[in-house]
Design a protein around this motif. Sequence first.
Motif, short mmCIF file in Angstrom:
data_model
loop_
_atom_site.label_atom_id
_atom_site.label_comp_id
_atom_site.label_asym_id
_atom_site.label_seq_id
_atom_site.Cartn_x
_atom_site.Cartn_y
_atom_site.Cartn_z
N GLY A 17 0.82 -1.21 0.00
CA GLY A 17 0.00 0.00 0.00
C GLY A 17 0.85 1.25 0.00
O GLY A 17 2.03 1.22 0.37
N PHE A 18 0.25 2.37 -0.42
CA PHE A 18 0.98 3.63 -0.50
C PHE A 18 1.25 4.19 0.90
O PHE A 18 2.35 4.66 1.18
CB PHE A 18 0.19 4.63 -1.34
CG PHE A 18 0.13 4.26 -2.80
CD1 PHE A 18 1.14 4.60 -3.68
CD2 PHE A 18 -0.94 3.53 -3.30
CE1 PHE A 18 1.10 4.25 -5.01
CE2 PHE A 18 -1.00 3.16 -4.63
CZ PHE A 18 0.02 3.51 -5.50
N ARG A 19 0.25 4.16 1.76
CA ARG A 19 0.44 4.69 3.11
C ARG A 19 1.46 3.86 3.88
O ARG A 19 2.29 4.41 4.62
CB ARG A 19 -0.89 4.73 3.85
CG ARG A 19 -1.87 5.76 3.29
CD ARG A 19 -3.16 5.75 4.08
NE ARG A 19 -4.11 6.73 3.55
CZ ARG A 19 -5.34 6.89 4.00
NH1 ARG A 19 -5.78 6.13 5.01
NH2 ARG A 19 -6.14 7.79 3.46
N GLU A 20 1.37 2.54 3.72
CA GLU A 20 2.30 1.66 4.41
C GLU A 20 3.74 1.92 3.95
O GLU A 20 4.67 1.97 4.75
CB GLU A 20 1.93 0.20 4.17
CG GLU A 20 0.63 -0.25 4.81
CD GLU A 20 -0.61 0.18 4.05
OE1 GLU A 20 -1.72 -0.08 4.52
OE2 GLU A 20 -0.46 0.80 2.96
N ALA A 21 3.91 2.09 2.62
CA ALA A 21 5.25 2.38 2.10
C ALA A 21 5.75 3.73 2.56
O ALA A 21 6.93 3.91 2.84
CB ALA A 21 5.22 2.31 0.57
N ALA A 22 4.84 4.70 2.63
CA ALA A 22 5.22 6.04 3.10
C ALA A 22 5.68 6.00 4.55
O ALA A 22 6.65 6.66 4.93
CB ALA A 22 4.05 7.00 2.93
N ARG A 23 4.98 5.22 5.38
CA ARG A 23 5.36 5.12 6.79
C ARG A 23 6.72 4.45 6.95
O ARG A 23 7.49 4.78 7.85
CB ARG A 23 4.31 4.32 7.57
CG ARG A 23 3.07 5.12 7.92
CD ARG A 23 2.27 4.43 9.00
NE ARG A 23 1.68 3.19 8.52
CZ ARG A 23 0.45 3.09 8.03
NH1 ARG A 23 -0.31 4.18 7.94
NH2 ARG A 23 -0.03 1.93 7.62
N ALA A 24 7.02 3.51 6.05
CA ALA A 24 8.29 2.78 6.15
C ALA A 24 9.46 3.57 5.58
O ALA A 24 10.62 3.28 5.89
CB ALA A 24 8.19 1.44 5.44
N GLY A 25 9.19 4.56 4.74
CA GLY A 25 10.26 5.32 4.10
C GLY A 25 10.19 6.80 4.41
O GLY A 25 9.60 7.22 5.40
N ASN A 26 10.80 7.58 3.55
CA ASN A 26 10.86 9.03 3.77
C ASN A 26 10.06 9.82 2.74
O ASN A 26 10.29 11.01 2.54
CB ASN A 26 12.33 9.50 3.74
CG ASN A 26 13.14 8.89 4.86
OD1 ASN A 26 12.67 8.81 5.99
ND2 ASN A 26 14.36 8.47 4.55
N ALA A 27 9.13 9.14 2.05
CA ALA A 27 8.33 9.80 1.02
C ALA A 27 6.87 9.86 1.46
O ALA A 27 6.43 9.09 2.31
CB ALA A 27 8.45 9.06 -0.31
N SER A 28 6.12 10.76 0.86
CA SER A 28 4.70 10.85 1.15
C SER A 28 3.93 9.88 0.26
O SER A 28 4.40 9.46 -0.81
CB SER A 28 4.20 12.27 0.91
OG SER A 28 4.27 12.59 -0.48
N ALA A 29 2.71 9.53 0.69
CA ALA A 29 1.89 8.63 -0.10
C ALA A 29 1.56 9.25 -1.46
O ALA A 29 1.51 8.55 -2.48
CB ALA A 29 0.61 8.29 0.67
N SER A 30 1.35 10.54 -1.47
CA SER A 30 1.00 11.21 -2.73
C SER A 30 2.17 11.18 -3.72
O SER A 30 1.98 10.99 -4.92
CB SER A 30 0.57 12.65 -2.47
OG SER A 30 1.61 13.38 -1.85
N SER A 31 3.40 11.36 -3.22
CA SER A 31 4.56 11.33 -4.12
C SER A 31 4.78 9.92 -4.66
O SER A 31 5.17 9.75 -5.82
CB SER A 31 5.81 11.84 -3.41
OG SER A 31 6.19 10.96 -2.36
N LEU A 32 4.53 8.90 -3.83
CA LEU A 32 4.65 7.52 -4.30
C LEU A 32 3.60 7.22 -5.36
O LEU A 32 3.88 6.56 -6.37
CB LEU A 32 4.50 6.56 -3.13
CG LEU A 32 5.63 6.58 -2.08
CD1 LEU A 32 5.25 5.72 -0.89
CD2 LEU A 32 6.94 6.09 -2.69
N SER A 33 2.38 7.72 -5.13
CA SER A 33 1.31 7.52 -6.11
C SER A 33 1.65 8.18 -7.45
O SER A 33 1.42 7.60 -8.53
CB SER A 33 0.00 8.07 -5.56
OG SER A 33 -1.05 7.91 -6.49
#
Length: 300
Positions: free
Chosen positions: A19-35
Amino acid sequence: MAADLGDLAAFVAVAEAGGFREAARAGNASASSLSEALRRLEAGFGVRLLNRTTRSVAPTEAGARLLERLKPALGEVAAALDVVNGFRDRPAGSLRLNVPVSAARLVLPKIVPPFLAAYPDIHLDVVAEDGFVDVLAAGCDAGIRYEERLEPDMIAVPIGPRSQRFATAAAPAYLDRRGRPAHPRDLLEHACLRGRFASGASTEWEFERDGETVRIEPGGPLTVRVGTATDLAVEAALAGVGVITLFEDWLRPHLDSGALEPVLEPWWPRFSGPFLYYPGRRYLPAPLRAFVDFIGARRG
């Protein structure tokens, strides 16, 4: 197409995290930037890489094939870039360790402060849990485990005490009330404070003396999750609820103060201490190499 390396890394992060939120929590990027990174990749390839629902994200067939080839490639890129670290005066970067709660409490406090003082440019990220996990799949560089839990094809080096014991103890008031066990099987008539692993399996109590091994599964009024809720069992023992078995070092302050009384001490089993283990690669990231060398210097 020539895909951006950052977008490819974002794809891997989201696919592995689910998931985007899960990846954002694990890294240093926002969910929107990952999307947005995923949108660029899929637009460039003209192929959907991830199936998205309101609750989860999963790779398509094309995404799964890409992920399979991309993970080792990105690992090699990261290793190549980290070579530059070897030319710094002090290694820098992040080091993520997966360790049992007992190691976080009993082993690392004597190691982490001097290590961070010696390497101020390294950021240490410690994940403490007692489940059986694949360290690399969990996104960690190395782990701490006891010998029976070591994974194959890993290098293991001693860390912390080389010998430890499990101690059994109870509050003096409890023992005055219920009696003092003379043999491990006497504990079957006592209120024992048990532990349960994340898998649901209960811990077995083992005792050794003069070549004799006794294993029991006592009953009692309280069962706690090993590691994460162990302190609750300790507090219950201090309050006189029952008998506890735990790492001797964990109980030592209470044994020394007299708040807990040793039970069956001649039967306390001894076992080998923990190991730091990591992949048997020819090249190690600079932060991990620094930690391995630091541990080796302390042993020497």
